[in-house]
Design a protein around this motif. Structure first.
Motif, PDB file in Angstrom:
ATOM      1  N   VAL A   1     107.335 -46.706  43.857  1.00  0.00           N
ATOM      2  CA  VAL A   1     108.043 -46.122  45.045  1.00  0.00           C
ATOM      3  C   VAL A   1     108.642 -47.209  45.744  1.00  0.00           C
ATOM      4  N   ALA A   2     110.146 -47.196  45.512  1.00  0.00           N
ATOM      5  CA  ALA A   2     110.916 -48.203  46.230  1.00  0.00           C
ATOM      6  C   ALA A   2     112.370 -47.618  46.297  1.00  0.00           C
ATOM      7  N   LEU A   3     112.866 -48.068  47.686  1.00  0.00           N
ATOM      8  CA  LEU A   3     114.243 -47.888  47.772  1.00  0.00           C
ATOM      9  C   LEU A   3     115.065 -49.230  48.023  1.00  0.00           C
ATOM     10  N   GLY A   4     115.579 -49.649  46.842  1.00  0.00           N
ATOM     11  CA  GLY A   4     116.428 -50.954  46.943  1.00  0.00           C
ATOM     12  C   GLY A   4     115.271 -52.041  46.933  1.00  0.00           C
ATOM     13  N   PRO A   5     115.335 -52.862  47.954  1.00  0.00           N
ATOM     14  CA  PRO A   5     114.324 -54.082  48.055  1.00  0.00           C
ATOM     15  C   PRO A   5     113.051 -53.665  48.937  1.00  0.00           C
ATOM     16  N   ILE A   6     113.221 -52.485  49.475  1.00  0.00           N
ATOM     17  CA  ILE A   6     111.948 -52.038  50.270  1.00  0.00           C
ATOM     18  C   ILE A   6     111.077 -51.111  49.366  1.00  0.00           C
ATOM     19  N   GLY A   7     109.562 -51.508  49.112  1.00  0.00           N
ATOM     20  CA  GLY A   7     108.841 -51.092  48.401  1.00  0.00           C
ATOM     21  C   GLY A   7     107.974 -50.025  49.452  1.00  0.00           C
ATOM     22  N   PHE A   8     107.456 -48.771  49.022  1.00  0.00           N
ATOM     23  CA  PHE A   8     106.974 -47.667  49.967  1.00  0.00           C
ATOM     24  C   PHE A   8     105.395 -47.677  49.262  1.00  0.00           C
ATOM     25  N   GLY A   9     105.147 -48.273  48.363  1.00  0.00           N
ATOM     26  CA  GLY A   9     103.796 -48.468  47.605  1.00  0.00           C
ATOM     27  C   GLY A   9     102.657 -48.419  48.622  1.00  0.00           C
ATOM     28  N   PRO A  10     102.516 -49.052  49.730  1.00  0.00           N
ATOM     29  CA  PRO A  10     101.364 -49.389  50.720  1.00  0.00           C
ATOM     30  C   PRO A  10     101.171 -47.760  51.168  1.00  0.00           C
ATOM     31  N   VAL A  11     102.458 -47.544  51.446  1.00  0.00           N
ATOM     32  CA  VAL A  11     102.559 -46.222  52.409  1.00  0.00           C
ATOM     33  C   VAL A  11     101.986 -44.954  51.364  1.00  0.00           C
ATOM     34  N   VAL A  12     102.248 -44.835  50.261  1.00  0.00           N
ATOM     35  CA  VAL A  12     101.941 -43.998  49.311  1.00  0.00           C
ATOM     36  C   VAL A  12     100.358 -44.072  48.913  1.00  0.00           C
ATOM     37  N   ALA A  13      99.937 -45.256  48.802  1.00  0.00           N
ATOM     38  CA  ALA A  13      98.470 -45.692  48.657  1.00  0.00           C
ATOM     39  C   ALA A  13      97.772 -45.138  49.916  1.00  0.00           C
ATOM     40  N   ILE A  14      98.223 -45.315  51.060  1.00  0.00           N
ATOM     41  CA  ILE A  14      97.568 -44.954  52.460  1.00  0.00           C
ATOM     42  C   ILE A  14      97.563 -43.314  52.192  1.00  0.00           C
ATOM     43  N   ILE A  15      98.558 -42.685  51.994  1.00  0.00           N
ATOM     44  CA  ILE A  15      98.572 -41.322  51.858  1.00  0.00           C
ATOM     45  C   ILE A  15      97.474 -40.952  51.081  1.00  0.00           C
ATOM     46  N   VAL A  16      97.244 -41.379  49.913  1.00  0.00           N
ATOM     47  CA  VAL A  16      96.248 -40.998  48.651  1.00  0.00           C
ATOM     48  C   VAL A  16      94.869 -41.341  49.216  1.00  0.00           C
ATOM     49  N   LEU A  17      94.676 -42.379  49.902  1.00  0.00           N
ATOM     50  CA  LEU A  17      93.464 -42.513  50.388  1.00  0.00           C
ATOM     51  C   LEU A  17      92.929 -41.743  51.496  1.00  0.00           C
ATOM     52  N   SER A  18      94.125 -41.526  52.220  1.00  0.00           N
ATOM     53  CA  SER A  18      93.666 -40.484  53.246  1.00  0.00           C
ATOM     54  C   SER A  18      93.426 -38.990  52.850  1.00  0.00           C
ATOM     55  N   LEU A  19      93.885 -38.588  51.711  1.00  0.00           N
ATOM     56  CA  LEU A  19      93.610 -37.452  50.949  1.00  0.00           C
ATOM     57  C   LEU A  19      92.094 -37.541  50.356  1.00  0.00           C
ATOM     58  N   VAL A  20      91.917 -38.607  49.967  1.00  0.00           N
ATOM     59  CA  VAL A  20      90.431 -38.996  49.495  1.00  0.00           C
ATOM     60  C   VAL A  20      89.390 -38.810  50.352  1.00  0.00           C
TER      61      VAL A  20
END
Length: 94
Positions: A58-77
């Motif tokens: 998950v990235a938009l150019g040089p900006i990666g959104f991996g940590p945001v997606v990981a936090i969302i997944v962990l919140s769901l967990v």
């Protein structure tokens, strides 16, 4: 028995919260020059990067959104753990 179950779920919930905090600190370290090379930064990198590698797509150019997606997944967990705790408590009390 009941207190053991409650402590187990509280420990799981606390562990997920602590890991979310580590991911936030990992993301903030990217703003500091040499943040990942510090002693604490190296420890956090070793703890967080194996999990974050699953979300690096998950990235938009040089900006990666991996940590945001990981936090969302962990919140769901975390919500799942809380739901399972409620079900277990209902079963134990009925």
């Amino acid at each position: 028995m009941l207190t053991l179950v409650l402590y187990l779920f509280k420990a799981l919930n606390w562990g997920v919260s602590a890991y979310i905090l580590l991911i936030v600190i990992y993301a903030l370290l990217s703003w500091l020059p040499g943040g990942y090379q510090s002693r604490i930064g190296q420890i956090i990198v070793r703890l967080v990067e194996p999990f974050l590698k699953y979300f690096n797509f998950v990235a938009l150019g040089p900006i990666g959104f991996g940590p945001v997606v990981a936090i969302i997944v962990l919140s769901l967990v975390q919500y799942g753990i809380q739901a399972i705790e409620m079900v277990v408590l209902r079963v134990l009390f009925t």
